[in-house]
Design a protein around this motif. Structure first.
Motif, PDB file in Angstrom:
ATOM      1  N   VAL A 144       0.913   4.076  -2.983  1.00 24.04           N
ATOM      2  CA  VAL A 144       0.503   5.451  -2.686  1.00 24.04           C
ATOM      3  C   VAL A 144       1.645   6.443  -2.950  1.00 24.04           C
ATOM      4  O   VAL A 144       1.461   7.459  -3.641  1.00 24.04           O
ATOM      5  CB  VAL A 144       0.023   5.577  -1.214  1.00 24.04           C
ATOM      6  CG1 VAL A 144      -0.158   7.030  -0.826  1.00 24.04           C
ATOM      7  CG2 VAL A 144      -1.270   4.807  -1.017  1.00 24.04           C
ATOM      8  N   ILE A 176       0.837  -1.202   0.000  1.00 17.19           N
ATOM      9  CA  ILE A 176       0.000   0.000   0.000  1.00 17.19           C
ATOM     10  C   ILE A 176       0.875   1.257   0.000  1.00 17.19           C
ATOM     11  O   ILE A 176       0.679   2.185  -0.794  1.00 17.19           O
ATOM     12  CB  ILE A 176      -0.955   0.010   1.222  1.00 17.19           C
ATOM     13  CG1 ILE A 176      -1.958  -1.134   1.092  1.00 17.19           C
ATOM     14  CG2 ILE A 176      -1.686   1.347   1.334  1.00 17.19           C
ATOM     15  CD1 ILE A 176      -2.813  -1.340   2.320  1.00 17.19           C
ATOM     16  N   THR A 177       1.893   1.254   0.890  1.00 14.68           N
ATOM     17  CA  THR A 177       2.805   2.393   0.956  1.00 14.68           C
ATOM     18  C   THR A 177       3.481   2.623  -0.399  1.00 14.68           C
ATOM     19  O   THR A 177       3.567   3.753  -0.886  1.00 14.68           O
ATOM     20  CB  THR A 177       3.895   2.141   2.018  1.00 14.68           C
ATOM     21  OG1 THR A 177       3.267   1.743   3.218  1.00 14.68           O
ATOM     22  CG2 THR A 177       4.710   3.388   2.259  1.00 14.68           C
TER      23      THR A 177
END
Lengths: 201, 99
Positions: free
Chosen positions: A83, A79-80
């Motif tokens: 994003v 996710i990091t």
């Protein structure tokens, strides 16, 4: 035409050749954070090591505990990565999803998914000694395979993982340490290098 | 000096045309929309520069259908590759000379 114009032309050529063949939106900061998650996860496992029932059995409470930490690290890192890379792409005016990004992802996934499948098979057969070296080795191969489609330095990180994986295969009881060195420290080191060299402009 | 300048190719005189060739030198082929995205130009602008490069036979065009969508892809011809390499060499020599 001035000398400066010729130089500009050469710069333009190089810039376009790079941008059309390499996925350059990979965020260095996300590497640092992924490394931090992995380090924190390793420490949690290390602190709880006395509570584990050994030898580890598939789907025992200890096993589930370790597995859930590993999966959390993976999901958080993904996710990091997505994003922050999206943000970086926006900053440089590039679209994150382009044919090169696709190539990068496909070539990264082939060794990674193979290694993941092999690790699961090893876990099922209770060959726990090999799980950690296999994840390190196949992750290293995935990085090397994908490095053609991004900055060439990703290759060095891949080679580092191969060395760690082989060493871990020689010293099978120390998986957690090699894991922390690779997924934790090496990621933080590489991420910082990329961040200071390319992102902070 | 004049002999070097003779190798500076007029076809690559424009930023967009130089850009198109740079991209096609390192990519086997590329479609119109991706080129537009990379060069940050309008449809009409890109099309006219493409025509110019096509007319000197530096690039070749392949038109095909992917499903029902028409897809036009471009790649550099052997002639175009040679011309670009000569242009690059001339640029490098000019910079060396002046420095």
């Amino acid at each position: 035409m001035e000398n400066k114009d010729y130089l500009n032309q050469l710069n333009d050529i190089q810039h376009l050749m790079n941008r059309s063949t390499r996925f350059l939106s990979l965020s260095g900061l996300s590497g640092i954070l992924a490394g931090l998650y992995a380090t924190i996860g390793s420490f949690i496992i290390y602190w709880n090591r006395n509570t584990f029932e050994l030898p580890l059995k598939v789907f025992s409470p200890s096993f589930n505990f370790i597995l859930s930490i590993a999966i959390s690290i993976l999901v958080l890192s993904l996710i990091t990565g997505i994003v922050l890379s999206k943000q970086k792409a926006k900053k440089t005016g590039e679209k994150i999803w382009n044919p090169i990004a696709k190539q990068f992802l496909i070539n990264f996934s082939i060794p990674l998914l193979t290694g993941g499948a092999l690790a699961i098979i090893m876990i099922e057969r209770s060959y726990f000694d090999l799980v950690s070296p296999i994840t390190l080795l196949f992750y290293g191969l995935a990085l090397i395979n994908a490095s053609r489609y991004t900055l060439e330095t990703l290759r060095s990180l891949g080679i580092l993982f191969l060395i760690l994986g082989l060493l871990n295969a020689m010293y099978p009881g120390y998986g957690l340490y090699f894991w922390t060195l690779g997924f934790g420290f090496a990621h933080i080191g590489y991420g910082s290098y990329m961040y200071f060299k390319y992102d902070r402009k | 000096m004049s002999s070097i300048i003779a190798h500076i190719n007029k076809a690559f005189d424009h930023r967009v045309r130089l850009g198109i060739m740079s991209i096609l030198m390192v990519n086997e082929q590329m479609d119109f929309n991706r080129l537009k995205e990379l060069l940050d130009v309008t449809d009409g602008n890109l099309a006219s520069h493409m025509k110019a490069l096509e007319s000197v036979e530096y690039i070749t065009v392949t038109k095909q259908f992917i499903g029902k969508k028409p897809n036009t892809s471009y790649h550099a011809s052997e002639l175009g590759r040679q011309a670009f390499q000569q242009h690059l060499a001339a640029l490098e020599q000019l910079i060396k000379k002046i420095n």
